[in-house]
Design a protein around this motif. Structure first.
Motif, mmCIF file in Angstrom:
data_model
loop_
_atom_site.group_PDB
_atom_site.id
_atom_site.type_symbol
_atom_site.label_atom_id
_atom_site.label_comp_id
_atom_site.label_asym_id
_atom_site.label_seq_id
_atom_site.Cartn_x
_atom_site.Cartn_y
_atom_site.Cartn_z
ATOM 1 N N TYR A 120 12.648 12.535 -11.662
ATOM 2 C CA TYR A 120 11.910 11.969 -12.798
ATOM 3 C C TYR A 120 10.742 12.890 -13.114
ATOM 4 C CZ TYR A 120 9.494 8.388 -15.590
ATOM 5 O OH TYR A 120 8.877 7.689 -16.597
ATOM 6 N N GLN A 121 10.490 13.123 -14.399
ATOM 7 C CA GLN A 121 9.587 14.199 -14.805
ATOM 8 C C GLN A 121 8.103 13.834 -14.869
ATOM 9 O OE1 GLN A 121 10.594 17.532 -15.295
ATOM 10 N NE2 GLN A 121 12.300 16.578 -14.206
ATOM 11 N N ASP A 122 7.768 12.548 -14.870
ATOM 12 C CA ASP A 122 6.361 12.167 -15.073
ATOM 13 C C ASP A 122 5.774 11.442 -13.866
ATOM 14 O OD1 ASP A 122 6.219 13.161 -17.746
ATOM 15 O OD2 ASP A 122 7.389 11.435 -18.397
ATOM 16 N N MET A 123 6.037 11.947 -12.688
ATOM 17 C CA MET A 123 5.586 11.267 -11.474
ATOM 18 C C MET A 123 4.060 11.271 -11.337
ATOM 19 S SD MET A 123 8.182 9.905 -10.127
ATOM 20 C CE MET A 123 7.274 9.268 -8.720
ATOM 21 N N ASP A 124 3.409 12.337 -11.736
ATOM 22 C CA ASP A 124 1.936 12.370 -11.649
ATOM 23 C C ASP A 124 1.319 11.262 -12.493
ATOM 24 O OD1 ASP A 124 1.460 14.476 -9.841
ATOM 25 O OD2 ASP A 124 1.860 15.956 -11.397
ATOM 26 N N TYR A 125 1.869 11.049 -13.675
ATOM 27 C CA TYR A 125 1.368 9.973 -14.537
ATOM 28 C C TYR A 125 1.589 8.614 -13.886
ATOM 29 C CZ TYR A 125 1.337 6.427 -18.174
ATOM 30 O OH TYR A 125 1.099 5.275 -18.890
ATOM 31 N N LEU A 126 2.774 8.378 -13.362
ATOM 32 C CA LEU A 126 3.064 7.089 -12.721
ATOM 33 C C LEU A 126 2.122 6.849 -11.545
ATOM 34 C CD1 LEU A 126 6.983 6.963 -12.685
ATOM 35 C CD2 LEU A 126 5.408 5.953 -14.350
ATOM 36 N N SER A 128 -0.816 7.879 -11.220
ATOM 37 C CA SER A 128 -2.180 7.636 -11.703
ATOM 38 C C SER A 128 -2.399 6.185 -12.126
ATOM 39 C CB SER A 128 -2.488 8.554 -12.893
ATOM 40 O OG SER A 128 -1.794 8.135 -14.065
ATOM 41 N N LEU A 129 -1.326 5.413 -12.298
ATOM 42 C CA LEU A 129 -1.452 4.033 -12.757
ATOM 43 C C LEU A 129 -1.939 3.087 -11.661
ATOM 44 C CD1 LEU A 129 1.833 3.724 -14.868
ATOM 45 C CD2 LEU A 129 -0.486 4.198 -15.685
ATOM 46 N N GLY A 130 -1.823 3.509 -10.415
ATOM 47 C CA GLY A 130 -2.277 2.668 -9.309
ATOM 48 C C GLY A 130 -1.329 1.537 -8.960
ATOM 49 N N ILE A 131 -0.116 1.586 -9.480
ATOM 50 C CA ILE A 131 0.907 0.576 -9.165
ATOM 51 C C ILE A 131 1.778 1.121 -8.031
ATOM 52 C CG2 ILE A 131 2.862 -0.761 -10.067
ATOM 53 C CD1 ILE A 131 1.681 -0.339 -12.875
ATOM 54 N N PRO A 132 2.093 0.316 -7.017
ATOM 55 C CA PRO A 132 2.948 0.801 -5.927
ATOM 56 C C PRO A 132 4.265 1.375 -6.462
ATOM 57 C CG PRO A 132 2.018 -1.335 -5.365
ATOM 58 C CD PRO A 132 1.661 -1.086 -6.797
ATOM 59 N N ILE A 133 4.719 2.446 -5.838
ATOM 60 C CA ILE A 133 5.935 3.136 -6.270
ATOM 61 C C ILE A 133 6.923 3.237 -5.115
ATOM 62 C CG2 ILE A 133 6.892 5.344 -7.068
ATOM 63 C CD1 ILE A 133 4.220 5.865 -8.467
ATOM 64 N N ILE A 134 8.177 2.927 -5.408
ATOM 65 C CA ILE A 134 9.289 3.219 -4.510
ATOM 66 C C ILE A 134 10.116 4.311 -5.181
ATOM 67 C CG2 ILE A 134 11.390 2.368 -3.382
ATOM 68 C CD1 ILE A 134 10.149 -0.447 -3.478
ATOM 69 N N GLU A 135 10.334 5.421 -4.482
ATOM 70 C CA GLU A 135 11.167 6.492 -5.018
ATOM 71 C C GLU A 135 12.588 6.362 -4.476
ATOM 72 O OE1 GLU A 135 9.463 10.567 -5.466
ATOM 73 O OE2 GLU A 135 7.844 9.732 -4.244
ATOM 74 N N ASP A 136 13.549 6.341 -5.381
ATOM 75 C CA ASP A 136 14.961 6.274 -5.003
ATOM 76 C C ASP A 136 15.522 7.690 -5.030
ATOM 77 O OD1 ASP A 136 17.673 5.966 -4.765
ATOM 78 O OD2 ASP A 136 17.868 4.440 -6.308
ATOM 79 N N CYS A 137 15.672 8.261 -3.844
ATOM 80 C CA CYS A 137 16.240 9.610 -3.702
ATOM 81 C C CYS A 137 17.646 9.559 -3.123
ATOM 82 C CB CYS A 137 15.343 10.467 -2.818
ATOM 83 S SG CYS A 137 13.790 10.967 -3.594
ATOM 84 N N GLY A 151 9.453 12.423 -3.182
ATOM 85 C CA GLY A 151 9.525 11.740 -1.895
ATOM 86 C C GLY A 151 8.167 11.444 -1.296
ATOM 87 N N SER A 152 7.109 11.882 -1.960
ATOM 88 C CA SER A 152 5.762 11.621 -1.431
ATOM 89 C C SER A 152 4.817 11.033 -2.477
ATOM 90 C CB SER A 152 5.147 12.919 -0.878
ATOM 91 O OG SER A 152 5.016 13.892 -1.887
ATOM 92 N N TYR A 153 5.305 10.774 -3.681
ATOM 93 C CA TYR A 153 4.466 10.165 -4.712
ATOM 94 C C TYR A 153 4.230 8.683 -4.434
ATOM 95 C CZ TYR A 153 5.041 14.223 -7.813
ATOM 96 O OH TYR A 153 5.018 15.478 -8.382
#
Length: 307
Positions: A120-126, A128-137, A151-153
């Motif tokens: 996904y191309q906009d991980m830095d933006y996501l 920055s939102l402060g919402i918990p993220i699960i990355e599906d790799c 894998g570390s965002y």
């Protein structure tokens, strides 16, 4: 030559994953080997990863951490922004709460699906939102972005090992932020040893696996472009594709009929629903002659069955 329209009891079998029948015995004969444990400790950090039975269990363990309520929302985002999403993802979310496809005030977790090996191309933006993220790799074991941060965002990242390696079970859940040594999988002791042994054997071949996957992909793309298809995503040096995802470009008139016909020739495949595209196997255990077989079957369909 290749046999088209074979007897249904004499079909080859080409799956989306590199597992083949011979690996039942090959994996059984492997000696106990802890190399994979060292690999994952070095890659993710000790106490920051754990084997799971499969990718779905890894997703379930990540969701469980947040103690979500039924009315909470998990927002699913994908690399393509297409509505297509595997039921393996949605069914696990349905167990605990609801899901949607755009960030709303009710969003408690963002679930990012790095599709087909393409981040996904906009991980830095996501982030920055402060919402918990699960990355599906699950289809992005080897791929990276230009920052080498896939894998570390997020809080958690989940992987499905059979999508890249020839084994019958196995997932991984990781976290760069949380000690997950207390997370428990339904895997039995002997199943963990099976995953450990197979992954130890396979990870020692990482370089050759990546090279073969990329070479097979490039060979297939060049072949299929000769009859009018094109690749859906743009490749970079950091990308190791999971499957051969092709734009149909209006060439096949009925993708559902096409899908069934290809299955009837032993080739696992699917439509990329929501787009004029489809995908077929691409992995390290395919010979170029087997990719030629895919091509000839599909070419025959176009020339003789495309109605």
């Amino acid at each position: 030559m290749f046999i088209i329209n074979p007897n249904e009891f004499l079909l080859p079998s080409f799956g989306m994953t590199p597992f083949r029948t011979e690996y039942v015995s090959l994996n059984n004969e492997l000696n106990n080997d802890d190399y994979s444990l060292s690999y994952f400790n070095n890659r993710f950090g000790k106490n920051h990863w754990s084997f799971t039975y499969n990718g779905r269990e890894a997703i379930a363990l990540a969701l469980k951490y947040y103690k979500l309520e039924k009315d909470d929302v998990v927002t699913i985002l994908t690399t393509s922004n297409n509505f297509y999403i595997s039921s393996c993802v949605t069914l696990e979310i349905d167990v605990v709460c609801t899901w949607n496809r755009e960030i709303v005030p009710e969003t408690k977790v963002i679930f990012v699906n790095h599709e087909f090996g393409y981040p996904y191309q906009d991980m830095d933006y996501l982030a920055s939102l402060g919402i918990p993220i699960i990355e599906d790799c699950c289809t992005t074991f080897f791929s990276q972005d230009i920052h080498n941060k896939i894998g570390s965002y997020g809080d958690f990242t989940v992987y499905s090992l059979p999508k890249f390696f020839p084994l019958q079970i196995g997932g991984v859940i990781t976290s760069s932020k949380i000690d997950i040594s207390s997370f428990t999988s339904k895997c039995k002791v002997e199943e963990i040893q099976y995953i450990t042994n197979v992954m130890s054997s396979q990870l020692k071949q990482t370089e050759s696996i990546i090279v073969k996957r990329k070479n097979n992909f490039d060979y297939a793309v060049q072949l299929f472009e000769t009859i009018g298809f094109s690749q859906r995503f743009v490749n970079t040096l950091e990308i190791v594709p999971y499957a051969l995802l092709l734009n149909n470009n209006g060439l096949i008139k009925n993708l559902t009929s096409f899908k069934n016909y290809i299955y009837a020739h032993g080739i696992q495949n699917s439509i990329f629903y929501g787009e004029d595209a489809f995908f077929i196997p691409n992995h390290q255990n395919l010979a170029t002659s087997e990719i030629d077989y895919f091509f000839e079957v599909i070419k025959f369909y176009i020339e003789n069955k495309n109605e």
